[in-house]
Motif scaffolding. Sequence first.
Motif, PDB file in Angstrom:
ATOM      1  N   PHE A   1       0.827  -1.186   0.000  1.00 53.01           N
ATOM      2  CA  PHE A   1       0.000   0.000   0.000  1.00 53.01           C
ATOM      3  C   PHE A   1       0.873   1.252   0.000  1.00 53.01           C
ATOM      4  O   PHE A   1       0.588   2.201  -0.713  1.00 53.01           O
ATOM      5  CB  PHE A   1      -0.931   0.020   1.211  1.00 53.01           C
ATOM      6  N   ARG A   2       1.898   1.200   0.813  1.00 53.68           N
ATOM      7  CA  ARG A   2       2.793   2.355   0.903  1.00 53.68           C
ATOM      8  C   ARG A   2       3.422   2.640  -0.454  1.00 53.68           C
ATOM      9  O   ARG A   2       3.500   3.798  -0.877  1.00 53.68           O
ATOM     10  CB  ARG A   2       3.852   2.112   1.961  1.00 53.68           C
ATOM     11  N   GLU A   3       3.859   1.568  -1.140  1.00 60.26           N
ATOM     12  CA  GLU A   3       4.481   1.738  -2.453  1.00 60.26           C
ATOM     13  C   GLU A   3       3.511   2.377  -3.444  1.00 60.26           C
ATOM     14  O   GLU A   3       3.882   3.284  -4.200  1.00 60.26           O
ATOM     15  CB  GLU A   3       4.962   0.398  -2.989  1.00 60.26           C
ATOM     16  N   LEU A   4       2.279   1.912  -3.428  1.00 61.10           N
ATOM     17  CA  LEU A   4       1.291   2.467  -4.346  1.00 61.10           C
ATOM     18  C   LEU A   4       1.023   3.944  -4.058  1.00 61.10           C
ATOM     19  O   LEU A   4       0.898   4.752  -4.980  1.00 61.10           O
ATOM     20  CB  LEU A   4      -0.002   1.670  -4.271  1.00 61.10           C
ATOM     21  N   ILE A   5       0.948   4.270  -2.787  1.00 57.94           N
ATOM     22  CA  ILE A   5       0.715   5.672  -2.415  1.00 57.94           C
ATOM     23  C   ILE A   5       1.912   6.525  -2.802  1.00 57.94           C
ATOM     24  O   ILE A   5       1.753   7.648  -3.300  1.00 57.94           O
ATOM     25  CB  ILE A   5       0.395   5.773  -0.910  1.00 57.94           C
ATOM     26  N   GLU A   6       3.124   6.006  -2.615  1.00 58.28           N
ATOM     27  CA  GLU A   6       4.322   6.742  -3.015  1.00 58.28           C
ATOM     28  C   GLU A   6       4.351   6.958  -4.520  1.00 58.28           C
ATOM     29  O   GLU A   6       4.688   8.047  -5.000  1.00 58.28           O
ATOM     30  CB  GLU A   6       5.582   5.995  -2.565  1.00 58.28           C
ATOM     31  N   ILE A   7       3.990   5.926  -5.281  1.00 59.52           N
ATOM     32  CA  ILE A   7       3.953   6.053  -6.742  1.00 59.52           C
ATOM     33  C   ILE A   7       2.939   7.114  -7.149  1.00 59.52           C
ATOM     34  O   ILE A   7       3.203   7.960  -8.012  1.00 59.52           O
ATOM     35  CB  ILE A   7       3.622   4.697  -7.400  1.00 59.52           C
ATOM     36  N   LEU A   8       1.796   7.090  -6.511  1.00 58.82           N
ATOM     37  CA  LEU A   8       0.760   8.080  -6.798  1.00 58.82           C
ATOM     38  C   LEU A   8       1.246   9.480  -6.462  1.00 58.82           C
ATOM     39  O   LEU A   8       1.074  10.411  -7.244  1.00 58.82           O
ATOM     40  CB  LEU A   8      -0.513   7.749  -6.014  1.00 58.82           C
ATOM     41  N   ALA A   9       1.912   9.645  -5.321  1.00 53.61           N
ATOM     42  CA  ALA A   9       2.417  10.958  -4.916  1.00 53.61           C
ATOM     43  C   ALA A   9       3.495  11.444  -5.883  1.00 53.61           C
ATOM     44  O   ALA A   9       3.508  12.610  -6.268  1.00 53.61           O
ATOM     45  CB  ALA A   9       2.969  10.893  -3.501  1.00 53.61           C
ATOM     46  N   ILE A  10       4.381  10.554  -6.295  1.00 53.77           N
ATOM     47  CA  ILE A  10       5.449  10.934  -7.224  1.00 53.77           C
ATOM     48  C   ILE A  10       4.859  11.326  -8.575  1.00 53.77           C
ATOM     49  O   ILE A  10       5.255  12.331  -9.171  1.00 53.77           O
ATOM     50  CB  ILE A  10       6.462   9.774  -7.389  1.00 53.77           C
TER      51      ILE A  10
ATOM     52  N   GLU B   1      -5.749   6.997 -14.925  1.00 52.57           N
ATOM     53  CA  GLU B   1      -4.621   6.513 -14.106  1.00 52.57           C
ATOM     54  C   GLU B   1      -5.013   6.398 -12.639  1.00 52.57           C
ATOM     55  O   GLU B   1      -4.687   5.399 -11.977  1.00 52.57           O
ATOM     56  CB  GLU B   1      -3.426   7.447 -14.275  1.00 52.57           C
ATOM     57  N   GLU B   2      -5.699   7.394 -12.129  1.00 54.18           N
ATOM     58  CA  GLU B   2      -6.106   7.356 -10.725  1.00 54.18           C
ATOM     59  C   GLU B   2      -7.093   6.216 -10.467  1.00 54.18           C
ATOM     60  O   GLU B   2      -7.024   5.542  -9.438  1.00 54.18           O
ATOM     61  CB  GLU B   2      -6.713   8.692 -10.310  1.00 54.18           C
ATOM     62  N   SER B   3      -7.992   5.983 -11.407  1.00 58.09           N
ATOM     63  CA  SER B   3      -8.959   4.890 -11.206  1.00 58.09           C
ATOM     64  C   SER B   3      -8.258   3.539 -11.271  1.00 58.09           C
ATOM     65  O   SER B   3      -8.622   2.612 -10.548  1.00 58.09           O
ATOM     66  CB  SER B   3     -10.092   4.970 -12.231  1.00 58.09           C
ATOM     67  N   GLN B   4      -7.222   3.417 -12.119  1.00 53.54           N
ATOM     68  CA  GLN B   4      -6.461   2.166 -12.174  1.00 53.54           C
ATOM     69  C   GLN B   4      -5.733   1.925 -10.852  1.00 53.54           C
ATOM     70  O   GLN B   4      -5.717   0.801 -10.334  1.00 53.54           O
ATOM     71  CB  GLN B   4      -5.439   2.205 -13.314  1.00 53.54           C
ATOM     72  N   ILE B   5      -5.139   2.998 -10.324  1.00 60.61           N
ATOM     73  CA  ILE B   5      -4.434   2.869  -9.044  1.00 60.61           C
ATOM     74  C   ILE B   5      -5.425   2.534  -7.940  1.00 60.61           C
ATOM     75  O   ILE B   5      -5.154   1.691  -7.079  1.00 60.61           O
ATOM     76  CB  ILE B   5      -3.629   4.148  -8.730  1.00 60.61           C
ATOM     77  N   LEU B   6      -6.586   3.166  -7.978  1.00 63.12           N
ATOM     78  CA  LEU B   6      -7.615   2.882  -6.975  1.00 63.12           C
ATOM     79  C   LEU B   6      -8.079   1.432  -7.076  1.00 63.12           C
ATOM     80  O   LEU B   6      -8.226   0.740  -6.059  1.00 63.12           O
ATOM     81  CB  LEU B   6      -8.797   3.838  -7.145  1.00 63.12           C
ATOM     82  N   GLU B   7      -8.275   0.927  -8.285  1.00 61.32           N
ATOM     83  CA  GLU B   7      -8.665  -0.464  -8.471  1.00 61.32           C
ATOM     84  C   GLU B   7      -7.585  -1.409  -7.954  1.00 61.32           C
ATOM     85  O   GLU B   7      -7.879  -2.431  -7.322  1.00 61.32           O
ATOM     86  CB  GLU B   7      -8.932  -0.749  -9.955  1.00 61.32           C
TER      87      GLU B   7
END
Length: 101
Positions: A1-10, A21-27
Motif C-alpha cells: 500500500f505504501r508503495e502504491l501511495i508513493e507512486i501516486l504521490a510521485i 490513471e487514478e482509477s487504475q491505481i484505486l482499483e
Amino acid sequence: FRELIEILAISRNQKLPQPGEESQILELLIQRDGEFQELMKLAVDQGKIHHEMQLLEKVVEKRDNDIQQLQKQLKEAEHILATAVYQAKEKLKSIEKARRG
C-alpha cells in the motif's frame, strides 16, 4: 500500500495524471486490500489452528504421563507377583520335603 501511495504521490508531483490513471491505481488498491483481507483471515485461521494444536499437545503430554505412571505401577505389580510366585514355589518345595521326611 505504501508503495502504491508513493507512486501516486510521485506521479502527481511530476506530471498531471493521465486519464484513468487514478482509477487504475484505486482499483489496484482495492485488489490489494482484498488480498490483504484474505491473508489476514488465513492468519487468524492459522492462529486458531495453532492454539488448538497447543491444547492437544498438552492433552497428549498428560496422557503420556498417565501411561508412564500406569507402566510404573504395572512393573511394581509384576515384581510383587513374581516375588509371591517364587515364595509360593519355595513353600511348596518345603511342604514336599516335610511330607517325604
